[in-house]
Design an enzyme around this catalytic site. Structure first.
Site, PDB file in Angstrom:
ATOM      1  N   ARG A  77      -0.626  67.024 -15.490  1.00 26.50           N
ATOM      2  CA  ARG A  77      -1.185  65.698 -15.789  1.00 26.50           C
ATOM      3  C   ARG A  77      -0.107  64.619 -15.864  1.00 26.50           C
ATOM      4  NH1 ARG A  77      -6.607  66.358 -17.296  1.00 26.50           N
ATOM      5  NH2 ARG A  77      -7.085  68.206 -18.528  1.00 26.50           N
ATOM      6  N   ASP A  79      -5.482  67.634 -13.674  1.00 25.59           N
ATOM      7  CA  ASP A  79      -4.838  68.897 -14.058  1.00 25.59           C
ATOM      8  C   ASP A  79      -5.308  70.079 -13.226  1.00 25.59           C
ATOM      9  OD1 ASP A  79      -7.518  68.934 -15.240  1.00 25.59           O
ATOM     10  OD2 ASP A  79      -6.842  70.816 -16.128  1.00 25.59           O
ATOM     11  N   ASP A  98     -16.374  64.283  -7.152  1.00 26.43           N
ATOM     12  CA  ASP A  98     -16.298  65.448  -6.271  1.00 26.43           C
ATOM     13  C   ASP A  98     -17.718  65.780  -5.807  1.00 26.43           C
ATOM     14  OD1 ASP A  98     -14.913  67.636  -5.091  1.00 26.43           O
ATOM     15  OD2 ASP A  98     -15.360  68.904  -6.796  1.00 26.43           O
ATOM     16  N   GLU A 129     -13.313  56.711 -14.075  1.00 32.36           N
ATOM     17  CA  GLU A 129     -13.282  58.146 -13.798  1.00 32.36           C
ATOM     18  C   GLU A 129     -12.058  58.489 -12.960  1.00 32.36           C
ATOM     19  OE1 GLU A 129     -13.953  61.106 -14.164  1.00 32.36           O
ATOM     20  OE2 GLU A 129     -16.054  61.650 -13.976  1.00 32.36           O
ATOM     21  N   ASP A 130     -11.592  59.719 -13.068  1.00 29.54           N
ATOM     22  CA  ASP A 130     -10.462  60.128 -12.237  1.00 29.54           C
ATOM     23  C   ASP A 130     -10.903  60.418 -10.801  1.00 29.54           C
ATOM     24  OD1 ASP A 130     -11.852  62.437 -12.944  1.00 29.54           O
ATOM     25  OD2 ASP A 130     -10.073  63.576 -13.533  1.00 29.54           O
ATOM     26  N   LYS A 179     -14.013  62.281  -3.221  1.00 29.58           N
ATOM     27  CA  LYS A 179     -14.059  63.294  -2.154  1.00 29.58           C
ATOM     28  C   LYS A 179     -15.470  63.285  -1.581  1.00 29.58           C
ATOM     29  CE  LYS A 179     -11.150  66.800  -4.433  1.00 29.58           C
ATOM     30  NZ  LYS A 179     -11.238  68.168  -4.984  1.00 29.58           N
TER      31      LYS A 179
HETATM   32  P1  XMP Z   1     -17.971  66.665  -9.913  1.00 34.05           P
HETATM   33  O1  XMP Z   1     -17.993  67.864  -8.982  1.00 34.05           O
HETATM   34  O2  XMP Z   1     -18.954  66.808 -11.034  1.00 34.05           O
HETATM   35  O3  XMP Z   1     -16.537  66.780 -10.551  1.00 34.05           O
HETATM   36  O4  XMP Z   1     -18.075  65.369  -9.163  1.00 34.05           O
HETATM   37  C1  XMP Z   1     -15.918  65.745 -11.131  1.00 34.05           C
HETATM   38  C2  XMP Z   1     -14.886  66.275 -12.085  1.00 34.05           C
HETATM   39  O5  XMP Z   1     -14.277  67.475 -11.601  1.00 34.05           O
HETATM   40  C3  XMP Z   1     -12.893  67.431 -11.731  1.00 34.05           C
HETATM   41  N1  XMP Z   1     -12.281  67.522 -10.382  1.00 34.05           N
HETATM   42  C4  XMP Z   1     -10.983  67.647 -10.147  1.00 34.05           C
HETATM   43  N2  XMP Z   1      -9.945  67.743 -10.990  1.00 34.05           N
HETATM   44  N3  XMP Z   1      -8.492  67.913  -9.146  1.00 34.05           N
HETATM   45  C5  XMP Z   1      -8.702  67.867 -10.486  1.00 34.05           C
HETATM   46  O6  XMP Z   1      -7.726  67.952 -11.237  1.00 34.05           O
HETATM   47  C6  XMP Z   1      -9.477  67.832  -8.231  1.00 34.05           C
HETATM   48  O7  XMP Z   1      -9.238  67.866  -7.018  1.00 34.05           O
HETATM   49  C7  XMP Z   1     -10.804  67.687  -8.767  1.00 34.05           C
HETATM   50  N4  XMP Z   1     -12.020  67.572  -8.190  1.00 34.05           N
HETATM   51  C8  XMP Z   1     -12.893  67.470  -9.208  1.00 34.05           C
HETATM   52  C9  XMP Z   1     -12.585  66.144 -12.441  1.00 34.05           C
HETATM   53  O8  XMP Z   1     -12.430  66.404 -13.814  1.00 34.05           O
HETATM   54  C10 XMP Z   1     -13.787  65.265 -12.221  1.00 34.05           C
HETATM   55  O9  XMP Z   1     -14.044  64.378 -13.294  1.00 34.05           O
HETATM   56 MG    MG Z   2      -9.850  68.616 -14.894  1.00 32.96          MG
END
Ligand code: XMP
Ligand code: MG
Length: 176
Positions: free
Chosen positions: A163, A157, A101, A97-98, A129
């Site tokens: 990206r 992004d 959050d 995963e990237d 985070k």
């Molecule tokens: P949740 O809130 O479900 O979110 O944990 C995870 C997904 O939200 C996107 N995400 C971000 N994308 N910068 C981004 O470009 C950020 O700071 C960020 N925070 C959350 C991301 O796609 C992740 O998989």
């Molecule tokens: Mg995104």
């Protein structure tokens, strides 16, 4: 208001940490043949760099989830947009995963994949985070824990932009 970019994690710090993650995965999965699951779109660059350091047998599949609208706040609604092409039943699945959050996407993904009865299921997230967490759902491997700031670059992004950048940047709103 124009968005400005402030570098948070540079290219060499990223690569150093990704090598460490790969070494941990090589050790933990020694003798195994895990199925790697890259979560598109954000994790494509992380996945490409990480797998080059793997010394274990492995296969890769891709899925895509939608959790965000166009802006920087989660819609809270998660759905599979593109599913895997291989069965995860009986597999050692490692999700790449990237960023984690609120944790909602990961919680949804874990539930979705567990339903298909993998042998094991772990998650490796480049970024985390922790202060944003709304549901208790963590990655097993984390590259960097960061503060509550919206970041872009290295696959991540904002409205599909940034990206291609080779580093992680904080997106800041600047007067112009
Ligand atoms: P949740 O809130 O479900 O979110 O944990 C995870 C997904 O939200 C996107 N995400 C971000 N994308 N910068 C981004 O470009 C950020 O700071 C960020 N925070 C959350 C991301 O796609 C992740 O998989
Ligand atoms: Mg995104």
């Amino acid at each position: 208001m124009q968005p400005g970019l402030r570098e948070l994690i540079g290219p060499s710090a990223l690569q150093t940490r990704i090598l460490e993650l790969a070494q941990a995965i090589n050790e933990d999965y020694a003798g195994k043949d895990p199925l790697l699951v890259c979560v598109l779109n954000g994790a494509f660059m992380f996945t490409a760099d990480l797998i080059r350091h793997l010394r274990i047998r492995t296969r890769i599949d891709f899925l895509s989830v939608s959790s965000y609208g166009a802006q920087t706040e989660s819609s809270g609604v998660v759905a599979i947009r593109r599913d895997l092409t291989q069965s995860v039943a009986g597999e050692d699945v490692l999700v790449l995963e990237d960023i984690v959050d609120t944790g909602r996407t990961l919680e949804y993904l874990r539930r979705h994949l567990e339903a298909a009865r993998p042998k094991s299921l772990r998650v490796c997230a480049l970024l985390d985070k922790p202060s944003r967490r709304e549901v208790q759902c963590d990655a097993d491997y984390v590259g960097f824990s960061i503060a509550n700031e919206f970041v872009v670059g290295y696959g991540l992004d904002f409205n599909q932009r940034y990206r291609e950048l080779p580093a992680i940047y904080v997106l800041e709103q600047t007067e112009s």
